[in-house]
Design a protein around this motif. Sequence first.
Motif, short mmCIF file in Angstrom:
data_model
loop_
_atom_site.label_atom_id
_atom_site.label_comp_id
_atom_site.label_asym_id
_atom_site.label_seq_id
_atom_site.Cartn_x
_atom_site.Cartn_y
_atom_site.Cartn_z
N ASP A 126 0.95 -0.99 0.35
CA ASP A 126 0.19 -0.11 -0.13
C ASP A 126 1.04 1.07 -0.29
OD1 ASP A 126 -1.09 1.99 1.41
OD2 ASP A 126 -2.41 0.64 1.78
N SER A 129 -0.67 6.68 -1.87
CA SER A 129 -2.04 6.93 -1.96
C SER A 129 -2.46 8.22 -0.70
CB SER A 129 -1.93 6.16 0.04
OG SER A 129 -2.27 4.74 0.23
N PRO A 130 -1.89 9.55 -2.08
CA PRO A 130 -2.03 10.56 -1.75
C PRO A 130 -4.10 10.85 -1.73
CG PRO A 130 -2.73 10.58 -3.65
CD PRO A 130 -2.14 9.14 -3.34
N HIS A 166 -4.16 3.46 -2.07
CA HIS A 166 -4.87 3.58 -1.11
C HIS A 166 -5.50 5.22 -0.96
CE1 HIS A 166 -7.73 2.46 2.19
NE2 HIS A 166 -7.30 3.19 2.92
N TYR A 393 -10.97 7.11 9.58
CA TYR A 393 -9.83 6.99 8.94
C TYR A 393 -9.86 5.98 8.92
CZ TYR A 393 -4.65 7.19 6.86
OH TYR A 393 -3.71 6.79 6.29
N ASP A 397 -9.68 1.44 7.29
CA ASP A 397 -8.28 0.85 7.35
C ASP A 397 -8.88 -0.28 7.60
OD1 ASP A 397 -5.99 1.44 5.92
OD2 ASP A 397 -5.93 2.87 7.47
N TYR A 415 2.32 -0.89 4.32
CA TYR A 415 1.97 -0.05 4.58
C TYR A 415 3.04 1.51 4.19
CZ TYR A 415 -2.40 -2.11 6.19
OH TYR A 415 -3.24 -3.01 6.25
N VAL A 417 4.01 4.47 4.53
CA VAL A 417 3.42 6.02 5.22
C VAL A 417 4.53 6.62 5.66
CG1 VAL A 417 1.15 6.51 6.08
CG2 VAL A 417 0.82 4.09 5.07
N HIS A 424 -2.01 5.20 15.03
CA HIS A 424 -2.07 5.41 13.30
C HIS A 424 -2.07 3.73 13.53
CE1 HIS A 424 -5.70 4.38 10.93
NE2 HIS A 424 -4.67 4.32 9.78
N1 ARG Z 1 -4.17 8.91 2.49
C1 ARG Z 1 -3.10 8.80 3.52
C2 ARG Z 1 -2.33 10.15 3.75
O1 ARG Z 1 -2.39 10.55 2.78
C3 ARG Z 1 -2.47 7.91 3.35
C4 ARG Z 1 -3.24 5.98 3.65
C5 ARG Z 1 -2.21 5.23 3.50
N2 ARG Z 1 -2.67 3.74 3.76
C6 ARG Z 1 -3.58 3.27 4.39
N3 ARG Z 1 -3.81 2.08 3.90
N4 ARG Z 1 -3.94 4.11 5.58
O2 ARG Z 1 -2.49 10.50 4.88
#
Ligand code: ARG
Length: 665
Positions: A126, A129-130, A166, A393, A397, A415, A417, A424
């Motif tokens: 994953d 994911s923006p 994502h 959020y 998930d 992930y 991130v 989280h």
């Molecule tokens: N969209 C989220 C962000 O920009 C990140 C997502 C990451 N992936 C997930 N499964 N939570 O902070």
Amino acid sequence: MHIPQLLSQRFADAIARSPFADQVDDIQRLAGMIRIAGNPKFGDYQANFAMPLSKMVSGSNPRDVAQQVVDLADLDQICEAPEVAGPGFINLKLRDDFITNNLVAMLDDPRCLVGQVDSPKKILIDYSSPNVAKPMHVGHIRTTVIGHCLAQTLAFMGHEIITDNHLGDWGTQFGMIIYGYKHFGDPNVVAADPVPELSKLYRLVHQLMSYHKAVSSLPKLDHQIETLSLQREEALKEAEAVEGKEAKKKRKLADSISKKIAGSKEGIEKAKSTIKAIDSDPEMKSLAEKHSSIATAVLEETSKLHAGDEENKQLWEQFLPHCKDEINRVYNRLNVSFDHTLGESFYHPMLRKTVDDLRERGLATESDGAICVFLDQFDAPMIIQKRDGAFLYATTDLATLKYREEEFSPDEILYVVDARQSEHFEKLFAVAELTKLTTAKLVHVSFGTVLGEDGKPIKTRSGTLIGLESLLDDAVEAAYQVVCDPDRIVNLEPPMGDDEKRQVSETIGIGAIKYADLSHHRTSDYQFKLSKMVALSGNTATYAQYNYARTPSILQRNGVTEKDVHQRVAESGLILSHPAERDLALMLMRFEEALSSVYDDYAPNHLVDYVYGLAESFAKFNTQCHVLRAESNEIQTTRLALVVLTGRVLQLGLRLLGIDVVERM
Ligand code: ARG
């Protein structure tokens, strides 16, 4: 070819055949204690198992045990006679013919002797994911580049990789552009040029929201400073009253309060500059006054969207493709793609059931009107539904995890991130374990922050995050200045035309950004410094790409093709005649070691270190070993083979990092 693995297998066999085999537990772990030799004078590798082994074997000493294992080990084809040194280290020097045989095999192997893993895993990654609807900024580079490199590298090793972007395509940012569109948007202008117009609307709403937030934060911050100052005074007074350790403790406390005060003061400065930007612009000022409750209104628009409101749903459907176009432009430029792009909106219909399931199973309970999962190891629970009914959020998930388990049953989920989301993910993983949502190993591949040259998170002068696209443009421009410098390329034949210059700068510029990011261990912050990133020397993509580009040019200068080199190797074989040749050859054989350490801690910087090491060995070889004027035909053939192989491994290594090469620069 994973040399330490090969050696450790031979040692494991030897220990298993030794008279003390039944006294040893965990033979594989012991035999696996192989390291690259600290000092090349003593060999190429070193086996360090003798000390722990002798502790298991009654009445033995490390040196004897080491010698006994060495005598039993079948290493003749691989190493010179191993030497037991010091308290029981085993020094291992690879035989030259072992190295040359492998080089010959490597010439015929498009995988450059990298084997496929014995037990391939199914790994879902994953990444990127923006949150769409707002422009991508520099923070998105890390997840995109690290995730892409992991996907490429692990796939090459033989794992089954599923990539999933994502997307944040359902959150408050849509409430923001919907609000912006309804109040400030011109449907014709948006229809004519949607991407920049939507960005503009987003930025405007963001600015107005920040303004009101800043205004309301000022009295709070003032109050905070007052309270903290009192606390500090108190601590200092108490420090006077006591002595020794106690006094020191109090003074430390006062110091830490001072830091908090400084933080609040900084917050005030920031808030003031946000406020000033609007106050000094009468038009903006009047907008801000008119939209004084914009934050609540934006939340309402978001809730309406989630509740299925016709108008908002239709606007979302209208806007989303344009937001995707915007991010796809960046992905095209970075040459990144995904198997799946299942955004948050995809899981929306599953959220109700996710919460209900957990409640029915008694794992989620109501607390203060919200639905929570309580976890022993955390003070605060994971909230999965707010008092007003909204999902979070975390809820998405959980639904995502369930879907991934059912759809893909992966062995691992990575992930990729930002580290700021650590809590989280810790909670998510704890809930997953508690609820037995998945059997997959869950990993938060976290990463640090990109800093500006001032050491703070990178921002433009106006204080907004730097857009990713303009950053890429800057990098390409900086690359152009370096690699297309007329003095540098004056001797290229035929001369470089404008098209080639543009293409070379794009490859070098984009490569520079990716490489610089990957070269730091992902958990550290790093400073974004373009001039350093595109430099021709040092640990940069440019340096690796430059060394790659030397390989076809050397072949050309020697008037041979790769095919000719194959032919010559088949006729005369290879011989190592110079230490720089041997070092380079050994480096080439270590490619798989580098790849497997990337997997060990999901850290691409190990591959970057390898590529840099290889480029450096090649540069040294180039200055010390002449190809055209080699002493004999056999030596020349060997050198040509090393040039061909270096080109291949550099190209492949860079490709796994997500970086292209150019044939001349
Ligand atoms: N969209 C989220 C962000 O920009 C990140 C997502 C990451 N992936 C997930 N499964 N939570 O902070």
